[in-house]
Scaffold this active site. Structure first.
Site, short mmCIF file in Angstrom:
data_model
loop_
_atom_site.label_atom_id
_atom_site.label_comp_id
_atom_site.label_asym_id
_atom_site.label_seq_id
_atom_site.Cartn_x
_atom_site.Cartn_y
_atom_site.Cartn_z
N LYS A 70 0.90 -1.20 0.08
CA LYS A 70 0.07 -0.05 -0.02
C LYS A 70 0.91 1.54 0.07
O LYS A 70 0.47 2.31 -0.60
CB LYS A 70 -0.91 -0.04 1.25
CG LYS A 70 -1.95 -1.10 1.07
CD LYS A 70 -3.06 -0.89 2.16
CE LYS A 70 -4.27 -2.19 2.04
NZ LYS A 70 -5.06 -2.04 2.99
N ALA A 136 -4.23 0.51 9.52
CA ALA A 136 -5.66 0.20 9.16
C ALA A 136 -6.48 1.36 9.69
O ALA A 136 -7.35 2.04 9.25
CB ALA A 136 -5.80 -1.20 9.93
N ASN A 156 -3.84 2.93 22.11
CA ASN A 156 -2.96 1.86 21.50
C ASN A 156 -2.15 1.28 22.69
O ASN A 156 -1.84 2.12 23.85
CB ASN A 156 -2.31 2.69 20.49
CG ASN A 156 -1.43 1.88 19.52
OD1 ASN A 156 -1.92 0.89 19.07
ND2 ASN A 156 -0.05 2.21 19.61
#
Length: 281
Positions: A70, A136, A156
């Site tokens: 990506k 993501a 996170n």
């Protein structure tokens, strides 16, 4: 040159991809004549750019791009959509006859559409908790924030990474961040999205069940034949909450890519069900 428009998904590994089946179903549904296949790129033997230019020479009209390419696609594109610039990653390429290469990121709109349409849960004025701060999550934040939730909190394992990501998007909307242990769960969250890969390892991010409400929508970006461990965890602590996995996000991002290429927006709910039936079988 092919007599029929050709598209593909490229990545490594790629044999497991559901994209060829999804796009075949879209094409049947919308009466579009096209061929779509899965192509493995071994970057040790063939650089990404060379492999893609070979496909362009053969007449391919566009590509979906999955791991680990990506970022390569982001750098390869000659033009970028606003959401690709924000995500700093590209999962869809569109090749034009003038030689230009448009890079887009449809992951975020795939998730947002799945939750709002198939989950019947608009983001507007909702308190949203997002778990994880990797690629993501980075790809879904902008489309999510455009729906004007009341607030978004990013949690996170490494608080600094979440805070850095929140700082990039904290422009006119309340976007906060923390480590696992400092999530502000006092009021609970309306929508909880697991953007970590913990479910692949049969693990649950170490968050408090107090983050859930009885009417929360709990979404895991991962999917499988059975509910993920995160979905099971949510149901264990809040049996009345709504749970969804990421299959709809996969189909939704594919639908957005299909629309970019063909100018036709396919319906997703029936395709999600057909793919799910295949996985379960």
């Amino acid at each position: 040159m092919p007599s029929i428009d050709c598209y593909a998904v490229v990545g490594n590994p790629i044999a497991h991809s559901k994209s060829p089946q999804i796009h075949r179903l879209f094409a049947e549904q919308t009466d579009q004549a096209l061929v779509y296949e899965a192509i493995r790129i071994d970057s040790e033997q063939t650089p990404f750019e060379y492999a893609v230019r070979q496909l362009m020479t053969k007449g391919y009209k566009g590509l979906n791009v999955t791991v680990p390419f990506k970022l390569d696609a982001y750098q390869f594109a000659t033009e970028l959509t606003a959401r690709a610039k924000t995500a700093q990653a590209v999962n869809t390429l569109k090749f034009s006859e003038d030689g230009s290469i448009l890079g887009d990121n449809t992951d975020g709109i795939g998730l947002v559409s799945d939750i709002e349409i198939n989950g019947n849960s608009p983001f507007k004025d909702k308190r949203v908790l997002i778990l994880g701060a990797g690629g993501a999550v980075q790809g879904v934040l902008q489309p999510l924030l455009e729906k004007v939730p009341a607030s978004v909190h990013i949690a996170n394992r490494t608080a600094e990474k979440a805070q850095e990501l929140a700082g990039r998007f904290n422009d006119g909307l309340v976007v906060t961040a923390s480590g696992w242990e400092d999530i502000p769960c006092e009021q609970g969250f309306d929508i909880v999205i697991n953007g970590t890969s913990a479910s692949l390892e049969k693990k649950v991010p170490p968050i408090s069940p107090a983050c859930l409400k009885s009417d929360s929508l709990v979404y895991d970006m991962m999917y499988g034949a059975e509910p993920t461990v995160f979905m099971d965890w949510a149901k264990q602590h809040q049996p009345s909450c709504q749970v969804m996995d990421g299959l709809g996000m996969l189909v939704g991002q594919a639908a957005e890519a299909f629309f970019l290429w063909r100018g036709v927006r396919p319906e997703t709910a029936s395709v999600i069900q057909q793919i799910r039936d295949g996985i379960s079988a």
